[in-house]
Design an enzyme around this catalytic site. Structure first.
Site, short mmCIF file in Angstrom:
data_model
loop_
_atom_site.label_atom_id
_atom_site.label_comp_id
_atom_site.label_asym_id
_atom_site.label_seq_id
_atom_site.Cartn_x
_atom_site.Cartn_y
_atom_site.Cartn_z
N HIS A 183 -19.89 8.70 -67.63
CA HIS A 183 -20.75 8.13 -68.74
C HIS A 183 -20.38 8.79 -69.95
O HIS A 183 -20.35 9.85 -70.28
CB HIS A 183 -22.13 8.31 -68.15
CG HIS A 183 -22.35 8.20 -66.87
ND1 HIS A 183 -22.62 6.93 -66.43
CD2 HIS A 183 -22.52 8.88 -65.62
CE1 HIS A 183 -22.68 6.72 -65.02
NE2 HIS A 183 -22.67 8.29 -64.51
N CYS A 189 -15.06 16.14 -50.63
CA CYS A 189 -15.22 16.57 -49.46
C CYS A 189 -13.91 17.00 -48.81
O CYS A 189 -13.65 17.35 -47.55
CB CYS A 189 -15.53 15.52 -48.38
SG CYS A 189 -16.56 14.03 -48.83
#
Length: 116
Positions: free
Chosen positions: A68, A83
């Site tokens: 952003h 992960c």
């Protein structure tokens, strides 16, 4: 103790405002960052805000990389969630810091999803 993943929160300050407001540049930079981290890109989406700013996501097999931007504040917030034990988030962070011409970079990491 075992965790399902790691989340890196990156704050880039003093960035090049023109670059932060260019969705094509941001998309290419984020794609390259994912590749430098040895991520497997699944899909990506970037949105140009009015009057300025870009938000986007690179979905990776290992999870995601988000950005952003606030060009008017020379600032970008980046989240890298993985992960995978093989994703090299630091390489992506170093690349983004350099390509966005950040004067300052602050990174924090938290473990996510405690199991066992």
């Amino acid at each position: 103790m075992k965790f399902l993943g790691k989340q890196y929160m990156v704050e880039l300050q003093g960035c090049n405002a023109e670059l932060l407001d260019d969705p094509s540049f941001i998309g290419e930079a984020m794609t390259n960052a994912a590749l430098k981290a040895n991520a497997t890109i699944v899909q990506q989406f970037f949105h140009q805000f009015s009057p300025f700013g870009v938000s986007g996501t690179v979905v990776i097999a290992e999870s995601h990389i988000n950005i952003h931007t606030w060009p008017e504040h020379f600032y970008a917030a980046i989240d890298i969630f993985t992960c995978s034990d093989t994703l090299e988030a630091e390489k992506a962070i170093d690349y983004l810091k350099e390509i966005l011409e950040a004067r300052n970079c602050t990174t924090s990491m938290i473990n996510r999803g405690q199991i066992g």
